[in-house]
Design an enzyme around this catalytic site. Structure first.
Site, PDB file in Angstrom:
ATOM      1  N   THR A  84     -68.086  10.592  -5.264  1.00  0.00           N
ATOM      2  CA  THR A  84     -69.227  10.827  -4.384  1.00  0.00           C
ATOM      3  C   THR A  84     -70.260  11.673  -5.106  1.00  0.00           C
ATOM      4  OG1 THR A  84     -69.924  11.647  -2.220  1.00  0.00           O
ATOM      5  CG2 THR A  84     -68.191  12.876  -3.341  1.00  0.00           C
ATOM      6  N   ASP A 114     -69.556  14.163  -8.228  1.00  0.00           N
ATOM      7  CA  ASP A 114     -70.339  14.110  -9.458  1.00  0.00           C
ATOM      8  C   ASP A 114     -71.171  15.388  -9.477  1.00  0.00           C
ATOM      9  OD1 ASP A 114     -72.629  11.657 -10.963  1.00  0.00           O
ATOM     10  OD2 ASP A 114     -71.970  13.662 -11.577  1.00  0.00           O
ATOM     11  N   ARG A 157     -71.545   3.505 -12.256  1.00  0.00           N
ATOM     12  CA  ARG A 157     -71.506   4.779 -11.560  1.00  0.00           C
ATOM     13  C   ARG A 157     -70.087   5.128 -11.166  1.00  0.00           C
ATOM     14  NH1 ARG A 157     -75.294   3.885  -6.693  1.00  0.00           N
ATOM     15  NH2 ARG A 157     -73.981   2.047  -6.575  1.00  0.00           N
ATOM     16  N   ARG A 162     -63.747   8.490 -11.436  1.00  0.00           N
ATOM     17  CA  ARG A 162     -62.499   7.751 -11.186  1.00  0.00           C
ATOM     18  C   ARG A 162     -61.483   8.035 -12.266  1.00  0.00           C
ATOM     19  NH1 ARG A 162     -66.363   3.573 -10.186  1.00  0.00           N
ATOM     20  NH2 ARG A 162     -66.737   3.323  -7.958  1.00  0.00           N
ATOM     21  N   ASP A 185     -65.003   3.393  -2.282  1.00  0.00           N
ATOM     22  CA  ASP A 185     -66.324   3.992  -2.370  1.00  0.00           C
ATOM     23  C   ASP A 185     -66.772   4.496  -1.004  1.00  0.00           C
ATOM     24  OD1 ASP A 185     -67.669   1.691  -4.864  1.00  0.00           O
ATOM     25  OD2 ASP A 185     -66.373   3.453  -5.006  1.00  0.00           O
ATOM     26  N   ASP A 186     -67.630   5.504  -1.009  1.00  0.00           N
ATOM     27  CA  ASP A 186     -67.919   6.164   0.264  1.00  0.00           C
ATOM     28  C   ASP A 186     -68.867   5.391   1.160  1.00  0.00           C
ATOM     29  OD1 ASP A 186     -70.084   8.823  -1.147  1.00  0.00           O
ATOM     30  OD2 ASP A 186     -70.286   6.644  -1.087  1.00  0.00           O
ATOM     31  N   ASP A 187     -69.469   4.301   0.702  1.00  0.00           N
ATOM     32  CA  ASP A 187     -70.363   3.600   1.612  1.00  0.00           C
ATOM     33  C   ASP A 187     -69.805   2.277   2.112  1.00  0.00           C
ATOM     34  OD1 ASP A 187     -72.733   2.610  -1.021  1.00  0.00           O
ATOM     35  OD2 ASP A 187     -70.564   2.463  -0.856  1.00  0.00           O
ATOM     36  N   GLU A 272     -64.373  -3.268 -13.498  1.00  0.00           N
ATOM     37  CA  GLU A 272     -63.041  -3.498 -12.942  1.00  0.00           C
ATOM     38  C   GLU A 272     -62.135  -4.148 -13.982  1.00  0.00           C
ATOM     39  OE1 GLU A 272     -65.842  -4.642 -11.621  1.00  0.00           O
ATOM     40  OE2 GLU A 272     -66.137  -3.496  -9.780  1.00  0.00           O
ATOM     41  N   HIS A 299     -68.563  -4.664   1.585  1.00  0.00           N
ATOM     42  CA  HIS A 299     -69.297  -3.848   0.621  1.00  0.00           C
ATOM     43  C   HIS A 299     -70.654  -3.488   1.206  1.00  0.00           C
ATOM     44  CE1 HIS A 299     -71.361  -2.818  -3.174  1.00  0.00           C
ATOM     45  NE2 HIS A 299     -70.158  -2.559  -3.617  1.00  0.00           N
ATOM     46  N   THR A 300     -70.634  -2.634   2.253  1.00  0.00           N
ATOM     47  CA  THR A 300     -71.893  -2.232   2.881  1.00  0.00           C
ATOM     48  C   THR A 300     -72.563  -1.159   2.037  1.00  0.00           C
ATOM     49  OG1 THR A 300     -70.491  -0.764   4.187  1.00  0.00           O
ATOM     50  CG2 THR A 300     -71.305  -2.735   5.265  1.00  0.00           C
TER      51      THR A 300
END
Lengths: 326, 395
Positions: A84, A114, A157, A162, A185-187, A272, A299-300
């Protein structure tokens, strides 16, 4: 004065009458009962809530007791690694996903900021979340950082973050412990069924991801229970053309391969693959989500909020109170 | 009250010897009583006279002794509230806030499980720290006020994702009733299945907006009111459902499907008496918009930049209305015609409450508990004109 009986009775009656008058006067006073009764009822509400929460707690403990009797071992722990970084919507995003994670049993959230230091915003949020967590931080070196005006795909990013989380796991977990690692991921948006699918991973499991790669969904192609290819439109020649949210790795696999990590210098879209190449081959992938026919994760991305008025105010020195955390 | 007039002849006559008939009679009786008592027993004078008095003036004397105490007891017995109120006055002064909250703590240890130490919060800023609740949703309580959440929604690629994460949030809130109103001619399978599987208490409605108001894929006219018909249908349903029956205690909240809500927010709004308000992040082009609260705890203005002259310069996510008020004013709805951007909330609130009837929450509007987030439209360029991905898979 002689202590005659009649005097005693006189005094007795006087006292009684005075007492009675006093009591009646007390009653005559106007009393604001409504407020007392309301506060009394509010207290009752609070007590009721406490009782129901205690009851659910008791039920939970009973259930846990039963579970541990029925299942010989505990469920494998799901480790979610979330990189994040500070921006306006950071707190909102973390609040949202923590509400989803609160439903998952045996869950361990590894949040890597970060940032050169642990920020107060994230520390407090994690402490209040009620989850089991690990709070790490590492700063992306300047040359790899995105600038404000760069499009978000220009540089990879969250790589350093990670990798730090993977390192932490290798230093703090034994091969004997059962677990699964997932990069959350946070979103993104996660459904609760996804975590049931993740938990049964033996090596690397995969599933469809919605709203990614310019498509409604990307997914692995499955025949006879094995992954034979990938259904994707963007750079389909990658070794593993998947999104970060589309796979999970067994903890033991990561602990056994201590050098496997994300490559900072990987080409766009190959992040990945840079990790999975050294861990598994396509034939060994385990398909989940009904042979990869259900979308359980999306994946929003959140819009950057418009701060036009805020910027205007700040120019005048009248910006909003910075002590109020947003 | 018979004892008072009785008092005078007995109290005054032996001393002053006015010669009032009753007075003489009484004193004569006393002396005769005393004499007979002496002859009867050789005991102390007072006791003897007392015993003989009981025999002689049995009825009247016992009545006079017992009467004041009987009256006192009946009075106290009939009004137990007096006793209760006196006790309660002491108690409520000790607990300054009427709401008793939970304050569970989990230690900051990275490894260990959260421990269960429950403390009762005292007063000022109650924190709601959730310990894991495996039963979802929490069991329904008959005494807790219900929160009716009205969510308008419309079909677009991120719809299922938004509703999923909203459901994940609502599954933590006790006594929540989700009213989902689709902007569509028919109730879609996507939403129906989602609601059934979620495990929440829900109501699924639908009403189609006419073409002129519909959200197009290409333009996003932010000044046109959206979701108006759907919210009005939600209000209509509420009024219909509780027309004849006793309405439950509760509150109505308009929750759009792309915002972010903290769990603390729902506890703040639960005990709303009329209309409660709080700050909203990312609204009106600011970090947050908020009501201005006077030191006395009343809302006196709006800390906004976008059109501060609105009667209620607040975002849809920044207020909640009690059910009682909604049912009392059946004509209060969101207006459609002639509403400028940003005035939708005012079109409802002006029929419900005035500025001084507003209740500020979130620590006198100093904490942000709801964020007006918006989700990006996903880039679906690779679908091309004719679609690429399998349409049978629901996304």
């Amino acid at each position: 004065m002689k202590v005659k009986l009649k005097n005693v009775f006189v005094i007795y009656f006087l006292v009684s009458v005075i007492g009675l008058m006093y009591a009646l006067l007390q009653l005559g006073q106007p009393c604001d009962c409504s407020q007392h009764l309301r506060s009394a009822s509010d207290l009752m509400h609070g007590k009721d809530k406490k009782i129901s929460q205690l009851l659910s707690e008791v039920k939970r403990l009973q259930a846990r007791g039963k579970d541990s009797e029925l299942e010989g071992q505990a469920l494998p722990v799901i480790y979610a690694i979330t990189p994040t970084y500070a921006r306006l919507v950071q707190k909102a995003e973390l609040v949202r996903i923590s509400q989803t994670f609160l439903h998952v049993k045996n869950f361990h959230w590894i949040v890597v900021e970060d940032s050169p230091v642990k920020t107060q915003l994230v520390s407090e949020l994690l402490a209040q979340s009620g989850l089991r967590f690990t709070h790490l931080h590492t700063e992306t070196p300047k040359e790899h950082k995105l600038k404000e005006s760069d499009p978000n795909w220009l540089k990879p990013r969250g790589v350093e973050q990670r990798n730090l989380a993977l390192q932490w796991l290798r230093e703090n977990r034994e091969l004997s412990e059962e677990g699964v690692v997932y990069f959350a991921d946070d979103d993104n948006t996660y459904s609760l069924r996804l975590f049931d699918e993740i938990r049964s991973t033996k090596r690397v499991s995969v599933w469809p991801v919605g709203l990614v790669g310019g498509l409604r969904f990307e997914r692995p192609l499955v025949e006879k229970g094995r992954v034979v290819g990938f259904y994707t439109a963007w750079k389909p020649n990658r070794p593993f053309p998947m999104d970060m949210a589309g796979f999970a790795i067994a903890l033991q696999l990561l602990l056994a391969n201590r050098e496997a990590q994300f490559d900072m210098l990987a080409e766009r879209g190959y992040l990945e693959s840079s990790l999975l190449q050294s861990l598994v081959s396509i034939e060994e992938l385990e398909p989940r989500a009904d042979n990869c026919t259900k979308v359980l994760v999306w994946h929003t991305r959140s819009e950057k909020p418009k701060m036009k008025q805020e910027e205007l105010l700040q120019k005048q020195g009248l910006g909003s109170d910075p002590s109020i955390e947003v | 009250m018979r004892s008072a007039p009785e008092k005078n002849p007995r109290g005054t006559s032996p001393r002053r010897a006015r010669g009032a008939k009753s007075g003489i009679r009484w004193s004569q009786n006393w002396s005769t009583v005393r004499h007979s008592a002496d002859s009867d027993s050789g005991r102390c004078l007072g006791v003897g006279s007392f015993c003989s008095m009981l025999r002689k003036r049995n009825l009247l004397t016992t009545l006079l002794i017992v009467l004041p105490w009987a009256l006192l007891l009946t009075v106290w017995h009939q009004y137990p509230a007096t006793r209760y109120l006196i006790l309660l006055r002491k108690e409520t002064e000790a607990n300054a806030t009427a709401k008793a909250r939970f304050n569970g703590t989990s230690p900051l240890r990275e490894e260990g499980l959260p421990s269960c130490s429950w403390q009762q919060a005292s007063g000022v800023s109650p924190k709601v720290i959730q310990n894991y609740v495996y039963s979802r949703p929490p069991p329904w309580s008959d005494t807790l006020p219900t929160i009716f959440v009205i969510t308008p929604t419309y079909t677009r690629p991120v719809q299922k994702a938004e509703l999923t994460r909203l459901a994940n949030t609502f599954l933590h809130v006790q006594n929540l009733h989700w009213v989902v109103v689709e902007d569509s001619p028919r109730r879609t399978n996507l939403v129906s299945n989602l609601l059934e599987k979620a495990g929440l208490i829900f109501t699924h409605l639908n009403v189609e907006s006419p073409q002129s108001l519909k959200m197009n894929g290409s333009r996003i006219p932010s000044h046109k009111p959206r979701g108006t018909l759907q919210r009005n249908l939600g209000l209509h349903w509420l009024r219909d459902s509780f027309n004849n029956t006793q309405p439950p205690e509760g509150v109505v909240y308009f929750a759009d499907d792309d915002n972010t809500y903290s769990l603390e927010l729902f506890e703040e709004m639960r005990y709303t008496r009329r209309v409660s308000v709080w700050p909203v992040a990312f609204a009106g082009g600011l970090r947050y918009e908020s009501p201005i609260v006077s030191p006395a705890g009343k809302v006196v203005g709006w800390k906004v930049v976008f059109d501060p002259n609105r009667p209620f310069a607040i975002d849809m996510a920044g207020f909640a209305v009690s059910i009682r008020l909604i049912l009392e004013r059946p004509q209060a709805t969101f207006k459609l015609e002639g509403i400028k951007g940003g005035y939708q909330e005012s079109s409802l609130l002006k029929d419900l409450v005035t500025m001084d009837g507003l209740e500020p929450k979130a620590a006198n509007c100093t904490k942000v508990l709801v964020w007006h987030t918006r989700t990006e439209r996903p880039m679906l360029g690779n679908e091309g004109k004719h679609g690429f991905s399998d349409l049978r898979m629901e996304v």
